[in-house]
Design a protein around this motif. Structure first.
Motif, PDB file in Angstrom:
ATOM      1  N   GLY A 167       0.835  -1.189   0.000  1.00  0.00           N
ATOM      2  CA  GLY A 167       0.000   0.000   0.000  1.00  0.00           C
ATOM      3  C   GLY A 167       0.869   1.237   0.000  1.00  0.00           C
ATOM      4  O   GLY A 167       2.046   1.185   0.374  1.00  0.00           O
ATOM      5  N   ILE A 168       0.290   2.346  -0.436  1.00  0.00           N
ATOM      6  CA  ILE A 168       1.006   3.613  -0.431  1.00  0.00           C
ATOM      7  C   ILE A 168       0.111   4.692   0.143  1.00  0.00           C
ATOM      8  O   ILE A 168      -1.003   4.920  -0.343  1.00  0.00           O
ATOM      9  N   PRO A 169       0.549   5.366   1.219  1.00  0.00           N
ATOM     10  CA  PRO A 169      -0.229   6.487   1.744  1.00  0.00           C
ATOM     11  C   PRO A 169      -0.098   7.685   0.818  1.00  0.00           C
ATOM     12  O   PRO A 169       0.997   7.985   0.343  1.00  0.00           O
ATOM     13  N   GLN A 170      -1.235   8.362   0.551  1.00  0.00           N
ATOM     14  CA  GLN A 170      -1.250   9.449  -0.424  1.00  0.00           C
ATOM     15  C   GLN A 170      -1.912  10.693   0.165  1.00  0.00           C
ATOM     16  O   GLN A 170      -3.140  10.773   0.273  1.00  0.00           O
ATOM     17  N   THR A 171      -1.102  11.664   0.517  1.00  0.00           N
ATOM     18  CA  THR A 171      -1.626  12.927   1.021  1.00  0.00           C
ATOM     19  C   THR A 171      -2.476  13.635  -0.016  1.00  0.00           C
ATOM     20  O   THR A 171      -3.455  14.310   0.311  1.00  0.00           O
ATOM     21  N   VAL A 172      -2.135  13.477  -1.294  1.00  0.00           N
ATOM     22  CA  VAL A 172      -2.829  14.194  -2.355  1.00  0.00           C
ATOM     23  C   VAL A 172      -4.315  13.841  -2.394  1.00  0.00           C
ATOM     24  O   VAL A 172      -5.141  14.660  -2.805  1.00  0.00           O
ATOM     25  N   LEU A 173      -4.691  12.655  -1.967  1.00  0.00           N
ATOM     26  CA  LEU A 173      -6.108  12.307  -1.951  1.00  0.00           C
ATOM     27  C   LEU A 173      -6.882  13.195  -0.987  1.00  0.00           C
ATOM     28  O   LEU A 173      -8.064  13.465  -1.196  1.00  0.00           O
ATOM     29  N   GLY A 174      -6.211  13.658   0.063  1.00  0.00           N
ATOM     30  CA  GLY A 174      -6.845  14.572   1.004  1.00  0.00           C
ATOM     31  C   GLY A 174      -7.003  15.982   0.473  1.00  0.00           C
ATOM     32  O   GLY A 174      -7.727  16.793   1.058  1.00  0.00           O
ATOM     33  N   VAL A 175      -6.342  16.293  -0.636  1.00  0.00           N
ATOM     34  CA  VAL A 175      -6.462  17.618  -1.240  1.00  0.00           C
ATOM     35  C   VAL A 175      -7.853  17.814  -1.845  1.00  0.00           C
ATOM     36  O   VAL A 175      -8.312  18.945  -2.025  1.00  0.00           O
ATOM     37  N   TYR A 176      -8.549  16.718  -2.100  1.00  0.00           N
ATOM     38  CA  TYR A 176      -9.890  16.770  -2.704  1.00  0.00           C
ATOM     39  C   TYR A 176     -10.923  16.237  -1.713  1.00  0.00           C
ATOM     40  O   TYR A 176     -11.791  15.428  -2.046  1.00  0.00           O
ATOM     41  N   ALA A 177     -10.834  16.733  -0.480  1.00  0.00           N
ATOM     42  CA  ALA A 177     -11.659  16.204   0.609  1.00  0.00           C
ATOM     43  C   ALA A 177     -13.155  16.342   0.335  1.00  0.00           C
ATOM     44  O   ALA A 177     -13.930  15.410   0.588  1.00  0.00           O
ATOM     45  N   ASP A 178     -13.590  17.487  -0.167  1.00  0.00           N
ATOM     46  CA  ASP A 178     -15.022  17.672  -0.424  1.00  0.00           C
ATOM     47  C   ASP A 178     -15.527  16.696  -1.475  1.00  0.00           C
ATOM     48  O   ASP A 178     -16.630  16.149  -1.354  1.00  0.00           O
ATOM     49  N   GLU A 189     -18.273  17.066   9.328  1.00  0.00           N
ATOM     50  CA  GLU A 189     -17.478  17.172  10.557  1.00  0.00           C
ATOM     51  C   GLU A 189     -16.332  16.163  10.600  1.00  0.00           C
ATOM     52  O   GLU A 189     -15.445  16.267  11.457  1.00  0.00           O
ATOM     53  N   LEU A 190     -16.328  15.189   9.702  1.00  0.00           N
ATOM     54  CA  LEU A 190     -15.202  14.265   9.611  1.00  0.00           C
ATOM     55  C   LEU A 190     -14.226  14.777   8.559  1.00  0.00           C
ATOM     56  O   LEU A 190     -14.604  15.023   7.415  1.00  0.00           O
ATOM     57  N   LYS A 191     -12.980  14.932   8.959  1.00  0.00           N
ATOM     58  CA  LYS A 191     -11.962  15.525   8.096  1.00  0.00           C
ATOM     59  C   LYS A 191     -11.094  14.435   7.475  1.00  0.00           C
ATOM     60  O   LYS A 191     -10.701  13.472   8.144  1.00  0.00           O
ATOM     61  N   LEU A 192     -10.786  14.598   6.201  1.00  0.00           N
ATOM     62  CA  LEU A 192      -9.991  13.606   5.476  1.00  0.00           C
ATOM     63  C   LEU A 192      -8.509  13.919   5.627  1.00  0.00           C
ATOM     64  O   LEU A 192      -8.031  14.954   5.153  1.00  0.00           O
ATOM     65  N   LEU A 193      -7.786  13.013   6.291  1.00  0.00           N
ATOM     66  CA  LEU A 193      -6.356  13.227   6.482  1.00  0.00           C
ATOM     67  C   LEU A 193      -5.568  12.768   5.248  1.00  0.00           C
ATOM     68  O   LEU A 193      -4.771  13.522   4.689  1.00  0.00           O
ATOM     69  N   PHE A 194      -5.782  11.534   4.809  1.00  0.00           N
ATOM     70  CA  PHE A 194      -5.141  11.034   3.594  1.00  0.00           C
ATOM     71  C   PHE A 194      -5.793   9.710   3.210  1.00  0.00           C
ATOM     72  O   PHE A 194      -6.696   9.218   3.892  1.00  0.00           O
ATOM     73  N   GLY A 195      -5.337   9.155   2.106  1.00  0.00           N
ATOM     74  CA  GLY A 195      -5.833   7.862   1.663  1.00  0.00           C
ATOM     75  C   GLY A 195      -4.693   6.886   1.478  1.00  0.00           C
ATOM     76  O   GLY A 195      -3.517   7.278   1.439  1.00  0.00           O
ATOM     77  N   ILE A 196      -5.026   5.612   1.385  1.00  0.00           N
ATOM     78  CA  ILE A 196      -4.041   4.565   1.129  1.00  0.00           C
ATOM     79  C   ILE A 196      -4.542   3.712  -0.027  1.00  0.00           C
ATOM     80  O   ILE A 196      -5.590   3.067   0.069  1.00  0.00           O
ATOM     81  N   SER A 197      -3.818   3.711  -1.133  1.00  0.00           N
ATOM     82  CA  SER A 197      -4.117   2.796  -2.228  1.00  0.00           C
ATOM     83  C   SER A 197      -3.406   1.483  -1.941  1.00  0.00           C
ATOM     84  O   SER A 197      -2.247   1.476  -1.512  1.00  0.00           O
ATOM     85  N   PHE A 198      -4.109   0.365  -2.180  1.00  0.00           N
ATOM     86  CA  PHE A 198      -3.481  -0.907  -1.810  1.00  0.00           C
ATOM     87  C   PHE A 198      -3.934  -2.052  -2.699  1.00  0.00           C
ATOM     88  O   PHE A 198      -4.980  -1.998  -3.350  1.00  0.00           O
ATOM     89  N   GLY A 199      -3.080  -3.074  -2.725  1.00  0.00           N
ATOM     90  CA  GLY A 199      -3.323  -4.254  -3.541  1.00  0.00           C
ATOM     91  C   GLY A 199      -2.032  -5.034  -3.687  1.00  0.00           C
ATOM     92  O   GLY A 199      -1.258  -5.151  -2.735  1.00  0.00           O
ATOM     93  N   MET A 200      -1.779  -5.522  -4.898  1.00  0.00           N
ATOM     94  CA  MET A 200      -0.540  -6.239  -5.198  1.00  0.00           C
ATOM     95  C   MET A 200       0.348  -5.354  -6.055  1.00  0.00           C
ATOM     96  O   MET A 200      -0.060  -4.896  -7.121  1.00  0.00           O
ATOM     97  N   ALA A 201       1.554  -5.082  -5.587  1.00  0.00           N
ATOM     98  CA  ALA A 201       2.488  -4.260  -6.357  1.00  0.00           C
ATOM     99  C   ALA A 201       2.855  -4.954  -7.659  1.00  0.00           C
ATOM    100  O   ALA A 201       2.983  -6.178  -7.712  1.00  0.00           O
TER     101      ALA A 201
END
Length: 233
Positions: A167-178, A189-201
């Motif tokens: 998996g890879i944590p991605q701050t950029v996904l939080g740039v489009y929180a809305d 009221e829930l804030k998006l910190l970041f996302g994690i894309s995951f699977g098989m590399a």
């Protein structure tokens, strides 16, 4: 036994953040196992402040399209500020990573379209079949809560690695929180910190051969009355 390296040592030191995945979906049991492992993370006063949304299949594809559309239209909506300073070591490290990624993808510094295409791959989850979005409530100034989310995410990533996944944590996904909140039906009221894309590399992807360096312990650790720890460096 004390002083003996454990399997965890190998796991933690070999974990990587791939930037290209195979499209193969993970089994429900693997995803559940990762989520159960992540759930054991420590948190301030056992608040367990994480709310996690996982997208797969048609939902994953539809959200990627919404994120790409938001990027095209310039509709950024981050819940948190970002940056690495005007100058200094943090900016230098970020720039070094960016240069390494572009180089691994064969994109020249002058190729603006190519660089943007690489950035947009973030919003398609680097081809990963699943993505997890980590939301947090607004408690105090958010620092302790964000720290709790970070510990949850590390459990998540190490659990993937223990299963031969990635998996890879991605701050950029939080740039489009809305955009993400609206698509997933998440309250404001829930804030998006970041996302994690995951699977098989993807083992054949040149970008996945990228290895980032870590600074020596002497540059980030200060020891007080703890002799001998850094003698080998």
């Amino acid at each position: 036994m004390p002083g003996t390296a454990s399997p965890f040592t190998d796991l933690a030191r070999s974990r990587r953040s791939p930037r290209q995945f195979l499209p193969t979906a993970l089994s429900p049991s693997d995803i559940r196992g990762v989520l159960e492992d992540a759930q054991t993370a420590p948190s301030n006063s056992n608040t367990q402040p994480w709310t996690v949304h996982v997208v797969s299949g048609a939902a994953r594809d539809a959200l990627a399209k919404e994120l790409l559309r938001a990027e095209e239209e310039g509709r950024t909506s981050p819940d948190f500020t970002d940056g690495y300073g005007e100058e200094g070591i943090y900016l230098e490290r970020s720039q070094a990573l960016g240069a390494s990624v572009y180089r691994a993808r064969g994109v020249e510094r002058s190729d603006r379209d190519g660089r943007r295409a690489v950035v947009r791959e973030n919003l398609e989850f680097y081809g990963a079949p699943h993505a997890a979005f980590l939301f947090m409530p607004a408690l105090g100034d958010g620092v302790r809560t964000a720290g709790d989310i970070g510990m949850y995410a590390q459990n998540f990533l190490l659990s993937l690695a223990a299963r031969g996944l990635a998996g890879i944590p991605q701050t950029v996904l939080g740039v489009y929180a809305d955009t993400v909140r609206e698509f997933l039906g998440v309250p404001a009221e829930l804030k998006l910190l970041f996302g994690i894309s995951f699977g098989m590399a993807d083992p054949a992807a040149p970008v996945n051969t990228l290895r980032t360096e870590r600074v020596p312990l002497r540059r980030s650790v200060v020891l007080h009355d703890t002799p001998g720890v850094l003698d080998r460096q």
